[in-house]
Design a protein around this motif. Structure first.
Motif, PDB file in Angstrom:
ATOM      1  N   GLY A 203       0.805  -1.212   0.000  1.00  0.00           N
ATOM      2  CA  GLY A 203       0.000   0.000   0.000  1.00  0.00           C
ATOM      3  C   GLY A 203       0.834   1.255   0.000  1.00  0.00           C
ATOM      4  N   ALA A 220      -4.630   0.426  -0.148  1.00  0.00           N
ATOM      5  CA  ALA A 220      -4.157  -0.903   0.254  1.00  0.00           C
ATOM      6  C   ALA A 220      -4.588  -1.967  -0.734  1.00  0.00           C
ATOM      7  CB  ALA A 220      -4.701  -1.253   1.636  1.00  0.00           C
ATOM      8  N   TYR A 222      -4.362  -6.336  -0.571  1.00  0.00           N
ATOM      9  CA  TYR A 222      -3.926  -7.441   0.261  1.00  0.00           C
ATOM     10  C   TYR A 222      -4.515  -8.760  -0.221  1.00  0.00           C
ATOM     11  CZ  TYR A 222      -7.691  -4.766   2.551  1.00  0.00           C
ATOM     12  OH  TYR A 222      -8.779  -3.969   2.817  1.00  0.00           O
ATOM     13  N   LEU A 318       1.309  -1.132   5.654  1.00  0.00           N
ATOM     14  CA  LEU A 318       0.776  -0.052   4.838  1.00  0.00           C
ATOM     15  C   LEU A 318       1.427   1.296   5.134  1.00  0.00           C
ATOM     16  CD1 LEU A 318      -3.008  -0.999   4.998  1.00  0.00           C
ATOM     17  CD2 LEU A 318      -1.422  -1.388   3.103  1.00  0.00           C
TER      18      LEU A 318
END
Length: 326
Positions: A203, A220, A222, A318
């Protein structure tokens, strides 16, 4: 134990309605003592809430023989210190969220409590709220099929007139970051509860508006250990407010906010259900009930130091470039 007698370290705003009264109302639970560094404020809280003892020293509260368990309700900068203090005293600890300023502090807290043989809980109370318990039940039932991905968008207007001294949530030395850390931690933790742990994370964080020194936008991407993918954006200097999560599956999707009661479920043929599931008066009470039940040997809490540390690990990933974390 028949009854858990609690002591609060840091009886500030979060304890006035969200948690403090719940410690008194849950079956098998009692609020025995409170502590604030300002003795007058500690005394005032104790008198208003019918608490027998008050302190201006954390060590004194922790070592009070009439206190069985410690609730740390300070800013995150002090969670590590007080959790370790409680562990050394052999007392279970319930810590406000986020668990600590960073993932390493979380690991230290887990290790200290394991060594002392005491449980460690974290106040990610959405894991106990009826709305998210229902969402998890529906996901597990397969109502939207196999989950493919989740998208989060959280927008907030900038707040003017912050005052001469910034709120502690905008002081990274106290909070671990900005509003992202305070608010996005709720979403990241509840996604962990609903979809399992997040594995890889990437991120970016920036300070676009330059109104303070912390991040005001975070993006972000993931990958959950289950194979589910996720994206998110949190911006705290936009024109409007939006709080939206979408979990998309092979047969439909769920749309819900993190902070309100709304829930919408769509399937292959359109709308399946739309409803609002309100929060209880004391929003932490369902989770505190589970914590107390575990301490009394009657159940298990869905939020522990181990689960909460995962959220700190994701946030560290992040924010690491913004704060130059190693």
């Amino acid at each position: 134990m028949d009854k858990v007698r609690w002591g609060i370290i840091g009886c500030g705003n979060v304890t006035e309605v969200k948690s403090g009264p719940a410690l008194q109302k849950v079956e098998g639970s009692e609020l025995a003592a409170v502590m604030r560094r300002d003795a007058h404020l500690a005394e005032d809280y104790a008198k208003r809430h019918g608490v027998a003892k008050w302190y201006d020293n954390a060590e004194a509260l922790v070592h009070d023989p009439d206190v069985d368990a410690i609730y740390v309700a300070t800013p995150p900068a002090f969670h590590h210190e007080y959790a370790l203090m409680a562990a050394r005293a052999g007392k279970p600890v319930y810590v406000e969220k986020p668990m600590a300023k960073n993932h390493q502090e979380c690991l230290d807290m887990i290790a200290a409590c394991e060594e002392a043989g005491v449980p460690l809980f974290v106040a990610y109370y959405r894991r106990g709220l009826p709305k998210f318990v229902e969402i998890k039940r529906l996901l597990d039932s397969g109502v939207i099929g196999d989950v493919r991905f989740v998208q989060t968008t959280y927008l907030q207007q900038a707040k003017d007139n912050l005052g001469e001294e910034l709120p502690w949530r905008l002081q990274p030395e106290l909070s671990g970051g900005g509003l992202f850390v305070d608010l996005a931690s709720h979403t990241l933790d509840i996604l962990d509860y609903l979809l399992g742990p997040i594995g890889e994370v990437q991120g970016f964080a920036k300070n676009q508006a330059q109104r303070h020194q912390v991040e005001d936008i975070v993006t972000a991407t993931y990958a959950f250990e289950s194979g589910v993918m996720g994206t998110g954006i949190w911006s705290f200097n936009t024109y409007t407010h939006l709080d939206k999560n979408e979990i998309v599956g092979s047969l439909g999707k769920m749309t819900f906010s993190t902070f309100s009661g709304d829930l919408r479920i769509e399937g292959l043929d359109g709308l399946i259900e739309e409803k609002d599931i309100p929060n209880p008066a004391h929003v932490q009470q369902p989770l505190i009930t589970k914590v107390v039940e575990e301490l009394r040997g009657l159940g298990k809490s869905p939020s522990t130091g181990v689960t909460a540390a995962r959220t700190n690990r994701v946030m560290d990933g992040l924010l690491k470039d913004f704060y130059h974390m190693t």
